[in-house]
Design an enzyme around this catalytic site. Structure first.
Site, PDB file in Angstrom:
ATOM      1  N   GLU A  51       0.889  -1.176   0.200  1.00 56.46           N
ATOM      2  CA  GLU A  51       0.067  -0.007   0.031  1.00 56.46           C
ATOM      3  C   GLU A  51       0.811   1.292   0.059  1.00 56.46           C
ATOM      4  O   GLU A  51       0.591   2.341  -0.754  1.00 56.46           O
ATOM      5  CB  GLU A  51      -0.888  -0.056   1.178  1.00 56.46           C
ATOM      6  CG  GLU A  51      -2.109  -1.289   1.034  1.00 56.46           C
ATOM      7  CD  GLU A  51      -3.099  -0.807  -0.214  1.00 56.46           C
ATOM      8  OE1 GLU A  51      -3.076   0.251  -0.516  1.00 56.46           O
ATOM      9  OE2 GLU A  51      -3.854  -1.895  -0.369  1.00 56.46           O
ATOM     10  N   TYR A 134      -7.321   6.118   4.019  1.00 57.19           N
ATOM     11  CA  TYR A 134      -7.153   5.080   3.375  1.00 57.19           C
ATOM     12  C   TYR A 134      -6.464   3.718   3.472  1.00 57.19           C
ATOM     13  O   TYR A 134      -6.827   2.722   3.487  1.00 57.19           O
ATOM     14  CB  TYR A 134      -6.838   5.629   1.729  1.00 57.19           C
ATOM     15  CG  TYR A 134      -6.558   4.188   0.929  1.00 57.19           C
ATOM     16  CD1 TYR A 134      -7.615   3.722   0.412  1.00 57.19           C
ATOM     17  CD2 TYR A 134      -5.289   3.770   0.542  1.00 57.19           C
ATOM     18  CE1 TYR A 134      -7.528   2.517  -0.687  1.00 57.19           C
ATOM     19  CE2 TYR A 134      -5.140   2.699  -0.259  1.00 57.19           C
ATOM     20  CZ  TYR A 134      -6.088   2.031  -0.688  1.00 57.19           C
ATOM     21  OH  TYR A 134      -6.087   0.912  -1.581  1.00 57.19           O
ATOM     22  N   ASP A 152     -10.557   4.779  -2.641  1.00 59.51           N
ATOM     23  CA  ASP A 152      -9.539   5.303  -3.540  1.00 59.51           C
ATOM     24  C   ASP A 152     -10.120   6.015  -4.747  1.00 59.51           C
ATOM     25  O   ASP A 152     -11.298   6.241  -4.800  1.00 59.51           O
ATOM     26  CB  ASP A 152      -8.448   4.192  -4.064  1.00 59.51           C
ATOM     27  CG  ASP A 152      -8.682   3.379  -4.979  1.00 59.51           C
ATOM     28  OD1 ASP A 152      -9.868   3.389  -5.480  1.00 59.51           O
ATOM     29  OD2 ASP A 152      -7.712   2.607  -5.578  1.00 59.51           O
ATOM     30  N   CYS A 207     -13.276   0.968 -16.059  1.00 63.44           N
ATOM     31  CA  CYS A 207     -13.940   2.241 -15.767  1.00 63.44           C
ATOM     32  C   CYS A 207     -12.700   3.367 -15.573  1.00 63.44           C
ATOM     33  O   CYS A 207     -12.824   4.120 -14.562  1.00 63.44           O
ATOM     34  CB  CYS A 207     -14.821   2.302 -14.888  1.00 63.44           C
ATOM     35  SG  CYS A 207     -15.868   3.696 -14.593  1.00 63.44           S
ATOM     36  N   CYS A 214     -16.767   0.468 -21.776  1.00 59.50           N
ATOM     37  CA  CYS A 214     -18.009   0.147 -21.019  1.00 59.50           C
ATOM     38  C   CYS A 214     -18.669  -1.273 -21.339  1.00 59.50           C
ATOM     39  O   CYS A 214     -19.507  -1.853 -21.129  1.00 59.50           O
ATOM     40  CB  CYS A 214     -19.233   1.224 -21.595  1.00 59.50           C
ATOM     41  SG  CYS A 214     -18.651   2.770 -20.678  1.00 59.50           S
ATOM     42  N   CYS A 217     -17.974  -4.005 -19.014  1.00 64.65           N
ATOM     43  CA  CYS A 217     -18.072  -3.691 -17.739  1.00 64.65           C
ATOM     44  C   CYS A 217     -19.320  -4.381 -17.246  1.00 64.65           C
ATOM     45  O   CYS A 217     -20.333  -4.703 -17.650  1.00 64.65           O
ATOM     46  CB  CYS A 217     -18.697  -2.274 -17.822  1.00 64.65           C
ATOM     47  SG  CYS A 217     -19.326  -1.632 -15.994  1.00 64.65           S
ATOM     48  N   CYS A 223     -25.684   0.976 -14.909  1.00 68.75           N
ATOM     49  CA  CYS A 223     -24.896   2.117 -14.970  1.00 68.75           C
ATOM     50  C   CYS A 223     -25.583   3.383 -15.067  1.00 68.75           C
ATOM     51  O   CYS A 223     -26.143   3.754 -16.369  1.00 68.75           O
ATOM     52  CB  CYS A 223     -23.719   2.073 -15.793  1.00 68.75           C
ATOM     53  SG  CYS A 223     -22.630   3.500 -16.033  1.00 68.75           S
TER      54      CYS A 223
END
Length: 307
Positions: A51, A134, A152, A207, A214, A217, A223
């Site tokens: 991280e 986070y 995030d 995305c 798309c 997706c 959406c």
């Protein structure tokens, strides 16, 4: 709007995983990138290190450096026993080298305060050096399986588009962003962990900010942005980073590269540092900044990485 798989449920709590969340989890299980920190036995320390490294650094650059780092320092205690300078040296091309100092300080705190074990509690994680909201939530979720919303940049974009019908998320707001994610988060801890990872992955590879795909997706049928015809809702433009060539960032990088290649015990003489850049004023400004940030130490004869 929050897509709901359980329209006949008596209460919202009875609907543990919505159609929206389930579609993302199933897509993630089938399509997620094979990344080391996603292995079941990777461990809390490895996830914490990953991280730190992933902040503003592409995955492709992190993976090999992470492996080297964990081979050398497999535990917080191992890193804490070494010098901050060695952490900076090992950071190499990851960028934003102050993260190496923060990670070293974090390892020291874990060793001294938590018996060398990365804590699972969000508040305890948040209290460690260099760890923000986070990262504390990410470690609690991905290392220990606790149920928390993790947000995030990718998560914010996916929620803005698929749930709110906006092309971008606008300015971040910890309270608003976490509440939006909490509304989507499955109640089951295992599903919640997978969903946190899935929505991030969707924003990272499908995305995306500039070229969303798309057609592939998993939540395209619900959406809100797609259904509205992809409206441009405006919002702040991403700040364009200043040119690297000739910048103070480049000079700082050249100085640090020279120090990383040096003998850690003796450092580098002033003359060698002076030779890395033609503009003495800019070079001195870069050196002052590195010293101020704790990344460089002045010695009687020149400069060294922090001890």
């Amino acid at each position: 709007m929050t897509p709901n798989a359980c329209p006949d449920a008596t209460t919202e709590a009875e609907c543990t995983t919505s159609d929206y969340a389930r579609a993302l989890i199933e897509w993630f299980d089938a399509s997620a990138r094979d990344l080391p920190w996603r292995a079941p036995d990777f461990g809390a320390w490895g996830i914490l290190v990953s991280e730190f490294m992933l902040q503003q650094t592409p995955v492709t650059r992190v993976v090999p450096r992470l492996a080297e780092w964990l081979e050398r320092w497999p535990t917080p205690a191992a890193l804490a026993a070494d010098s901050p300078g060695e952490a900076v040296r090992a950071w190499q091309s990851l960028g934003y080298p102050r993260r190496a100092l923060w990670l070293h300080a974090c390892a020291v705190a874990i060793t001294e305060t938590h018996g060398g074990v990365v804590p699972s509690d969000v508040a305890a994680l948040r209290a460690l050096p260099g760890i923000g909201d986070y990262t504390s939530r990410a470690v609690a979720v991905f290392a220990y399986g606790d149920r928390h919303p993790v947000v995030d940049t990718n998560t914010r974009r996916v929620i803005a588009r698929s749930i709110e019908g906006r092309d971008n998320a606008g300015p971040p707001s910890a309270r608003r962003d976490l509440e939006a994610m909490e509304r989507l988060l499955p109640h089951d801890e295992h599903d919640a962990r997978r969903f946190n990872a899935a929505i991030m992955e969707l924003g990272a590879v499908v995305c995306t900010a500039r070229r969303p795909d798309c057609d592939i997706c998993p939540v395209r049928s619900s959406c809100a942005w797609l259904q509205a015809g992809f409206p441009e809702t405006g919002g702040p433009k991403k700040r364009v980073q200043k040119r690297f060539e000739g910048s103070d960032r480049q000079v700082r990088g050249l100085v640090l590269a020279l120090l990383r290649a040096s003998d850690g015990a003796h450092g580098v003489p002033v003359g060698a540092v002076d030779a890395v850049w033609h503009d003495g004023v800019q070079l001195e400004r870069a050196i002052d900044g590195l010293v101020r940030d704790g990344l460089l130490a002045r010695t009687p004869d020149g400069f060294a990485l922090p001890s």
